[in-house]
Each structure stands twice: as C-alpha cells, then as structure tokens.
Design a protein around this motif. Structure first.
Motif, PDB file in Angstrom:
ATOM      1  N   ARG A   1     -22.718  -0.689  -4.575  1.00 24.75           N
ATOM      2  CA  ARG A   1     -22.393  -2.056  -4.182  1.00 24.75           C
ATOM      3  C   ARG A   1     -23.551  -3.023  -4.423  1.00 24.75           C
ATOM      4  NH1 ARG A   1     -19.514  -5.303  -0.560  1.00 24.75           N
ATOM      5  NH2 ARG A   1     -20.876  -6.597   0.697  1.00 24.75           N
TER       6      ARG A   1
ATOM      7  N   ASP B   1     -17.224 -12.064  -0.362  1.00 25.78           N
ATOM      8  CA  ASP B   1     -16.842 -13.474  -0.257  1.00 25.78           C
ATOM      9  C   ASP B   1     -18.022 -14.384   0.086  1.00 25.78           C
ATOM     10  OD1 ASP B   1     -16.623 -11.912   2.125  1.00 25.78           O
ATOM     11  OD2 ASP B   1     -15.763 -13.616   3.161  1.00 25.78           O
ATOM     12  N   ILE B   2     -18.943 -13.903   0.937  1.00 29.46           N
ATOM     13  CA  ILE B   2     -20.078 -14.760   1.347  1.00 29.46           C
ATOM     14  C   ILE B   2     -20.982 -15.034   0.132  1.00 29.46           C
ATOM     15  CG2 ILE B   2     -22.011 -15.043   2.962  1.00 29.46           C
ATOM     16  CD1 ILE B   2     -20.588 -12.997   4.806  1.00 29.46           C
TER      17      ILE B   2
ATOM     18  N   SER C   1     -25.195 -11.717   6.275  1.00 25.93           N
ATOM     19  CA  SER C   1     -25.070 -10.600   5.325  1.00 25.93           C
ATOM     20  C   SER C   1     -26.408 -10.371   4.615  1.00 25.93           C
ATOM     21  CB  SER C   1     -23.987 -10.944   4.297  1.00 25.93           C
ATOM     22  OG  SER C   1     -24.205 -10.252   3.089  1.00 25.93           O
TER      23      SER C   1
ATOM     24  N   ASP D   1     -27.303   1.694   9.679  1.00 22.98           N
ATOM     25  CA  ASP D   1     -27.733   2.787   8.800  1.00 22.98           C
ATOM     26  C   ASP D   1     -28.354   3.962   9.568  1.00 22.98           C
ATOM     27  OD1 ASP D   1     -26.787   1.476   6.625  1.00 22.98           O
ATOM     28  OD2 ASP D   1     -28.725   0.915   5.789  1.00 22.98           O
TER      29      ASP D   1
ATOM     30  N   ILE E   1     -20.657  -3.082  12.547  1.00 20.75           N
ATOM     31  CA  ILE E   1     -20.893  -3.704  11.229  1.00 20.75           C
ATOM     32  C   ILE E   1     -19.839  -3.262  10.199  1.00 20.75           C
ATOM     33  CG2 ILE E   1     -22.597  -4.082   9.382  1.00 20.75           C
ATOM     34  CD1 ILE E   1     -23.574  -5.180  12.040  1.00 20.75           C
TER      35      ILE E   1
END
Ligand code: UD1
Length: 418
Positions: free
Chosen positions: A92, A124-125, A162, A303, A325
């Motif tokens: 990603r 999207d952000i 983000s 994480d 998250i």
C-alpha cells in the motif's frame, strides 16, 4: 514458501539491535524522486517491502547503487512516471510516490494499492487533498492517473490524521508554489523522520512533531546523506517477547521516547523496564492484566496490537484490547486459538483470558504484524510450532529468524516446497 519451526517454551534473552524503521524508510525512498541530485541513505533494512519500493524506483529510471547497507540514488534521469500494478499490489505504501511525482514532474500514474489484508484502507484523503493542491485526478482501469500544470500551496485540514496521506501531501508541498498548511497532520515519528529527511534536502518545513505542518515550496531540492530512525515497532515486538517469556533483554538502536505510551502502560502493569537514551532493558516481570485501545500517535499503536494480544495471553486474568484504526485486524486471533489461547472477539474488542495452556499446532501468518504475534506466541508454547507463510514477516522484520536464534530461540526456517 518458507515456514518457521519453533521449539518452545523458551526465554528470549540477551541483546538485540533493531533495524531502521520500515515505515520511515518507505516514504523516504519515495522522496528520493524529488531531487535530481545524489542522495545517500545509511543502513537501509533488507526487507521485502523495501525491495518492492526499490523496484518501483528502478522502473521509473532511478539508478540505485548499494554498498553494504548504504544506498545511493540518482533520480536525475526519470524515464517513466508510472508505478505498475505488479509492484504496487503487494504494498500500500507505494501510493506515496504520487505526491513526489506530481511535485517534480507534474504527472504521475500509480496503480490502486494493495498491501496487508487488514481492512479496506481507502486513499480518499490522499487524493482529495492533492486535488485541492491543483491535481486533476482520474481513476481508470485500476490506476490513479494524475496531472497538474503546477501544484499550489493551500490550506489542507485533514479529516483524519492519516500517516500515508500526511507524508504524500508533505512531499507534494515541498516543490509546490507557495505555502501549504497541513492541519490535523499525523504525529507518528516516521512522519517527522520524513520531514527531517526533506529538510536535509533543503525543504522549508516548520511545525515538525506538531499537528500543523507549514511547508513553503522551493524551486528544487538538493542531495543529502541521511540515516533513518530505529524501528519502534520492532523494538516493541521484542519488548513483548521478553515480557512474555520471562527473558532478560536489552533492546538497542531506537529512541524509547517513540514508545513512551507503550512503556508507561507496561510499567503500570508491573513490567520491569529500564529506559536509556537509545535502549531499553527488560527484566523478568510479574504483570497484571492490561486494558488498551489503539489510537493515532502518541496513543497505543495499531502496529503493536497483535503482539500485545500475544503478551496478554501470558498474563493471569482478563485483558482487553480494542482496535480503532483498522476494521479487520484480528486475523491472528483464530491462529492463536489453535494453540489453545482463550480469546473472545466482541466487535472491535478482544477479551483475553490469560495463562491458558498452549500446545503446538500448525498455524499460518496472515499479515505482517499478525505473524510477529504468532512467532512470539510460539516461544511460549509447549512443543514444535510450525508457522506457515512467513513471507509476511519478511515484509517488515529484517533477519528476524537470525535475531531470534541469537537470542536463544530454537528456530528453524524451512522451505516447504510450495
Ligand atoms: C501507516 C503504516 C501502518 C500503520 C498505519 C497506522 C506505513 C507504510 N504504514 O499506514 O503500518 O498501521 O500507518 O499507524 O507507514 N484512511 C482512509 N483514507 C485515506 C487514508 C487512510 O480512510 O485516504 C484510513 C485507513 O483505512 C485506516 C486509517 O485511516 O483505517 C489509518 O490509515 P493511515 O494512517 O493512512 O495508515 P497507512 O499510512 O496506510
């Protein structure tokens, strides 16, 4: 495919030096595209995700010279501004090349990203705010296709802090015309490391380590020689491992301030942890149950959620952890239950009944951090646990098998021929 075979139970004992942070290194590698001048990065970790980003840069024409762990980049002759699906689908973070491409070449084409299967993870952000900066964006045939006459500095209040979007927009802004203000920016140390890397190339950024970043675009960036921060998530993983197994472990090579919240919570629950400037010393500890929720930094990091579920399995009593998250980040739970763990999932909360007896069983990695939890759990499990599909762990933990062997864990990596 490779698998790990771990003979437990075993204490994780000794001294370990963590590698440089994968999540800082990935956007910094994308940032290499911003300058035509030579850039050197020191101690780049050998990881699958880093190798994927390397291939993306090479496809675009970046020349990379590797000497030991030091990488030198020459992005003076970019031949393509496209990041292809075959590479992007596995990671990603590849979307982070879009900001630099638009900033320096006024165009970029990046396949819609894949990555860990831990949720839908939209972008999207990233896209809405690049549009505010003057990018024309079309989604066509699985690709984000963007161009601009020239990016302009604007006011960008993010609706969520983000990490990836803050990084992408920061890189877009450093060569844009005028001042960009990113509000509600992510505070993760990896975001600040990227900012410091860009500043070392001549970028004008203020407000680093705060929620408001002011970036004044410059005409061009020069080269740099930069060393990335140590990996706080790898450090947190080893800290969990020591506490779970009753080991005595020195974890070096990172800034413990980056784990302040985590270390405070552990100490409050009885963990014996001595904190130095760039190390922590974990001693055998009797711990009380924990109650945690994941949040953006400086909160508890998503994480480390999986590794903490594994830690909670070893603490007597009921522990609770809530994932805020990502919506699908409990894939380690069914695997841990196969070993005998008592974990109940209620919506986004996992309720863990500690100290259920664990017995070896074949288990399978599903994503990066989940696989770390399985490895730690295997160290507390009676018998030989076989962990399949460890390519997930190789995405983000450098030489994890060798590091664990050096700490006394009887671990064998085997290729099962599939
Ligand atoms: C980064 C880290 C990842 C970590 C995460 C949260 C890297 C390479 N990866 O991922 O290890 O788990 O931060 O600390 O640094 N979201 C949207 N729209 C967007 C962007 C994000 O809805 O445009 C959502 C995501 O789906 C997710 C949440 O926001 O639910 C957090 O995502 P983000 O902070 O962007 O994480 P990443 O940068 O993908």
């Amino acid at each position: 495919m490779d698998k790990f075979i771990i003979q437990g139970p075993v204490k994780i004992n000794g001294t370990v030096e963590v590698s440089k942070a994968k999540n800082a290194c990935l956007p910094i590698l994308a940032g290499v595209l911003l300058s035509a001048k030579p850039i050197t990065l020191r101690k780049v970790p050998k990881l699958r995700d880093i190798n994927t980003m390397k291939k993306i840069l090479e496809v675009m024409g970046v020349k990379i010279t590797i000497e030991g762990d030091d990488w030198t980049f020459d992005a003076s002759n970019i031949t393509s501004t496209e990041a292809p699906y075959e590479l992007v689908k596995t990671m990603r973070a590849s979307i982070c090349v879009l900001g630099p491409l638009l900033a320096r070449f006024n165009k970029g084409k990046v396949s819609l990203p894949g990555g860990c299967a831990i949720g839908t993870r939209p972008i999207d952000i990233h896209l809405a705010n690049l549009e505010k900066m003057g990018a024309n964006i079309k989604i066509e045939a699985g690709y984000v296709n963007a161009d601009t006459s020239k990016l302009k500095g604007v006011h960008l209040p993010l609706n969520f802090p983000s990490v990836g979007a803050t990084e992408n927009l920061m890189m877009a802004a450093v060569l844009a015309e005028g001042e960009t203000v990113i509000e509600n920016a992510a505070l993760e140390p990896e975001v600040s490391d990227l900012a410091n890397f860009l500043i070392s190339m001549g970028a004008k950024i203020t407000g680093v380590d705060t929620q408001t970043l002011h970036i004044t675009g410059v005409k061009e960036l020069h080269g740099t020689d930069y060393t990335i921060i140590g990996d706080r998530i790898e450090a947190g993983t080893f800290i969990c491992g020591a506490l779970m197994t009753g080991g005595d472990l020195l974890v070096k090579g990172f800034n413990p301030k980056h784990l302040d919240f985590v270390i405070d919570k552990l100490k409050a629950a009885g963990a014996q942890i001595e904190v130095g400037k760039d190390f922590v010393h974990v001693k055998p500890s009797k711990m009380k149950p924990l109650k945690l929720e994941t949040h953006p930094y400086p909160g508890f990091p998503t994480d480390l959620q999986a590794q903490f579920v594994a830690l909670m399995m070893t603490i007597e009593g009921y522990s609770l952890i809530t994932e805020n998250i990502f919506e699908n980040r409990y894939m380690h739970v069914p695997e841990l239950i196969r070993l005998g763990a008592q974990i109940e999932l209620k919506g986004s909360t996992a309720i863990i009944t500690g100290q259920a007896p664990l017995k070896a069983a074949p288990i399978m990695c599903t994503d990066l951090r989940a696989s770390a939890a399985l490895v730690l759990a295997a160290c507390c499990t009676e018998g030989k646990t076989e962990i399949q599909r460890v390519y997930h762990i190789d995405r983000g933990y450098e030489r994890i098998d060798q590091k664990l062997v050096d700490l006394g864990v009887p671990l064998e990596r085997r290729n099962d021929g599939n």
